[in-house]
Design a protein around this motif. Structure first.
Motif, short mmCIF file in Angstrom:
data_model
loop_
_atom_site.label_atom_id
_atom_site.label_comp_id
_atom_site.label_asym_id
_atom_site.label_seq_id
_atom_site.Cartn_x
_atom_site.Cartn_y
_atom_site.Cartn_z
N PRO A 148 41.31 36.94 37.65
CA PRO A 148 40.57 38.02 37.58
C PRO A 148 39.52 38.06 36.50
CG PRO A 148 42.63 38.79 38.11
CD PRO A 148 42.92 37.32 37.66
N ALA A 149 38.32 38.49 36.40
CA ALA A 149 37.36 38.47 35.48
C ALA A 149 38.07 39.29 34.33
CB ALA A 149 36.14 38.94 36.08
N HIS A 169 24.31 45.48 36.25
CA HIS A 169 25.65 45.16 36.57
C HIS A 169 26.07 45.26 38.10
CE1 HIS A 169 25.45 46.81 32.56
NE2 HIS A 169 26.35 45.98 32.29
N VAL A 170 25.45 45.99 38.90
CA VAL A 170 25.81 46.31 40.18
C VAL A 170 25.24 45.00 41.04
CG1 VAL A 170 25.38 47.86 42.32
CG2 VAL A 170 25.93 49.00 40.10
N GLU A 246 35.46 46.62 38.80
CA GLU A 246 34.26 46.49 39.53
C GLU A 246 34.34 47.59 40.57
OE1 GLU A 246 33.50 41.65 39.82
OE2 GLU A 246 35.35 42.45 40.99
N ILE A 247 35.56 48.02 41.11
CA ILE A 247 35.55 49.03 41.73
C ILE A 247 35.00 50.41 41.36
CG2 ILE A 247 37.20 50.73 43.24
CD1 ILE A 247 38.74 48.29 43.86
N GLU A 248 35.54 50.60 39.91
CA GLU A 248 35.31 51.68 39.14
C GLU A 248 33.78 51.56 38.90
OE1 GLU A 248 36.90 54.49 38.79
OE2 GLU A 248 38.56 53.51 39.65
N GLU A 268 35.56 58.05 32.10
CA GLU A 268 36.07 58.20 30.86
C GLU A 268 37.39 57.01 31.16
OE1 GLU A 268 38.34 60.77 27.50
OE2 GLU A 268 37.53 61.61 29.44
N GLY A 269 37.22 56.08 30.16
CA GLY A 269 38.25 55.17 30.10
C GLY A 269 37.98 53.92 31.14
N ALA A 270 36.93 53.95 31.76
CA ALA A 270 36.78 52.75 32.46
C ALA A 270 35.94 51.69 31.70
CB ALA A 270 35.67 53.12 33.76
N GLU A 271 36.11 50.45 32.12
CA GLU A 271 35.32 49.59 31.37
C GLU A 271 34.43 48.44 32.28
OE1 GLU A 271 38.81 47.14 30.41
OE2 GLU A 271 39.35 48.39 28.54
N LEU A 272 33.61 47.93 31.80
CA LEU A 272 32.37 47.31 32.41
C LEU A 272 32.99 45.87 32.52
CD1 LEU A 272 29.34 47.87 30.22
CD2 LEU A 272 29.59 48.42 32.69
N PRO A 273 32.61 45.42 33.87
CA PRO A 273 33.10 44.04 34.39
C PRO A 273 32.53 43.06 33.59
CG PRO A 273 32.14 44.91 36.30
CD PRO A 273 32.27 46.28 34.89
#
Length: 542
Positions: A148-149, A169-170, A246-248, A268-273
């Motif tokens: 996984p990335a 990103h998208v 990616e889902i987030e 909050e707390g989500a990370e960029l893929p």
């Protein structure tokens, strides 16, 4: 219950039976081949003629239903589709030949033809599976599964919220996980996801993005969250699946109203893929989405047909393709044959002075990287130009000396990236051109009325070091001799080579006789075989 007004309403239904019908000839023909191998080894009689007939009929039905299915929207022309269709037709023809050989008792030839038919059918099925399931479907389970990335660490609170955007990103997520089945080459469910306009248009099941609807209830995210064994889960279970980051990302994008131009905050707390390496800063638009390198064999096949093809710039995979050399032989069929394999790579295309028509615009319109197009001197009309509407990257367009009319202005106004347009002698009135300039003030429109460019530099008048004549100029004596020869009577009234009236300036003295010719080339031909032409003179005198 669906209503049937005529038998023609059942034709699309027959086409959609293709996935069912195609398995019948596969089972029949492969089973017959195995049976006949056993019969040949055991010296037994050939299989029943009825079984062979059934195999031929089902092969024909599968091919026919496939042709009907091809006419439905959602099947974009591609080399894989073309190969699948051609081999499917070849399989049906071979199956018919197998039946005829069996019916006439030619057992040995029948068995060999049956093996050939199965051999043709195997790649037919392979390309069909590649169309439906994607490239390398057969061997994909044997490849090492990618990890996984990784994700980018979330910035600290002091750095503020994590921001993302559609362009950065998208769109990359869609390219990696969605566009193989929902792009310009394949449009499953009528849904394309390779541009904002296509996403907003939705597909056969309705809109993919809905304003005012919770992200989890929107089709785009809803299908990703379904259990992987659910038939409606996307991407399909045999494809690479989106990770949590990616889902987030998609959830946050939908929650923000699916903006295409503005940035949006992640939860909050989500990370960029982490995506693939960023493109060079100097490359934007279509260049930023350049595909992998085109196979060299494909380029060689184009060069063999005298088509000029090279990278648009050093280090780029995008192509400049120019049909100038074979222009007089280039038609729509040749364009489709040579450009379909490289449709994803073409950034600069010149079809100037070729024999193409509006038909070629169907293929050109789906070239995702195209930035410059030269159609000057072709038979392209306003109807063909309409197919380029909303092309996202076309910056320069040359349509001079084409077959347009004033209605073309509406299509030209719907090219969002257009910067420069050459449109002189294209059939548009002066009023239409002025209206186009008013509607597109930022586009440079050259209609042949922009005037001459400013003179940058002039060269001084050259000074010769002597009055010597050119090296090949005849001397005065040679000139005088030629003039005297032109005054002498000739032994012939018409040219011995061409039969045309002679011109005294081309007289020639041969063996004491003055012979007249019509042009400077005929004396050379005469001197190559003088006896042949003198014999012609003697026979005419006789």
């Amino acid at each position: 219950m669906p209503e049937i007004d005529s038998l023609s309403d059942l034709i699309p239904v027959f086409g959609r039976m293709h996935p069912l019908l195609l398995h019948l000839p596969i089972g029949m023909l492969v089973g017959l081949a195995l049976l006949e191998i056993g019969n040949a080894i055991g010296r037994k009689p050939a299989a029943s003629t009825f079984l062979v007939f059934f195999g031929a009929v089902t092969a024909a039905a599968a091919a026919a239903s496939g042709l009907v299915l091809h006419e439905e929207p959602g099947y974009v022309e591609s080399r894989v589709l073309e190969l699948h269709e051609q081999l499917g037709l070849a399989t049906a023809v071979c199956a018919l030949v197998v039946f005829l050989l069996r019916a006439f008792g030619a057992t040995t030839m029948y068995r060999w033809a049956l093996l050939i038919t199965v051999g043709v059918m195997i790649p037919t099925g392979h390309f069909g599976a590649e169309m439906v399931h994607g490239k390398n479907f057969l061997l994909e389970p044997l490849e090492q599964e990618e990890e996984p990335a990784p994700t980018v660490p979330t910035p600290s609170v002091e750095d503020g919220p994590t921001l993302a955007s559609y362009e950065q990103h998208v769109v990359r997520f869609f390219q990696a996980k969605c566009n193989e089945c929902h792009g310009d080459r394949k449009v499953k469910g009528g849904l394309r996801m390779d541009s904002p306009e296509a996403l907003l248009a939705g597909g056969d099941g309705g809109p993919a993005i809905e304003e005012g609807v919770a992200p989890e209830d929107q089709e785009l995210l809803y299908r990703m969250l379904l259990p992987i064994d659910d038939d409606d889960h996307m991407p399909p279970d045999h494809k690479a699946q989106p990770n949590e980051a990616e889902i987030e990302l998609i959830r946050a994008w939908l929650l923000a109203g699916a903006p295409f131009d503005a940035e949006f905050e992640l939860a909050e707390g989500a990370e960029l893929p982490v995506t693939e390496a960023e493109p060079p800063a100097s490359e934007t638009g279509a260049q930023a989405q350049a595909p992998r390198a085109v196979p060299e064999a494909v380029l060689d096949s184009m060069r063999e047909r005298l088509v000029h093809v090279q990278p648009v710039r050093e280090g780029s995979n995008l192509l400049w393709v120019d049909f100038a050399a074979p222009a007089s032989q280039v038609d729509d069929a040749m364009v489709r044959e040579l450009l379909t394999p490289v449709v994803d790579w073409i950034a600069d295309l010149s079809l100037a002075r070729t024999q193409v028509t509006d038909t070629s615009l169907e293929l050109i319109a789906v070239m995702p990287q195209l930035e410059r197009l030269d159609l000057r001197g072709t038979a392209v009309t306003t109807a063909g130009l309409q197919q380029l509407v909303d092309h996202p990257h076309l910056r320069e367009l040359v349509v001079s000396r084409t077959k347009l009319d004033d209605a073309a202005t509406s299509a030209l106004q719907r090219l969002p990236a257009l910067e420069h347009l050459w449109i002189w002698d294209a059939g548009l009135s002066a009023e239409a051109i002025e209206g186009l300039r008013a509607a597109l003030p930022e586009v440079v429109i050259d209609a042949g009325d922009l005037g001459d460019s400013a003179m940058l530099e002039t060269e001084e008048k050259p000074e010769f070091t002597s009055d010597a004549p050119p090296v090949d100029a005849p001397s005065e004596a040679e000139i005088a001799a030629a003039e005297a020869l032109a005054q002498k009577p000739t032994i012939n009234q018409v040219c011995l080579v061409s039969g045309k009236e002679i011109d005294p300036q081309f007289n020639l003295e041969h063996n004491g006789q003055v012979i007249g010719f019509c042009c400077p080339n005929c004396p050379k031909t005469f001197l190559a075989d003088p006896d042949k032409f003198l014999a012609k003179l003697e026979s005419s005198d006789g």
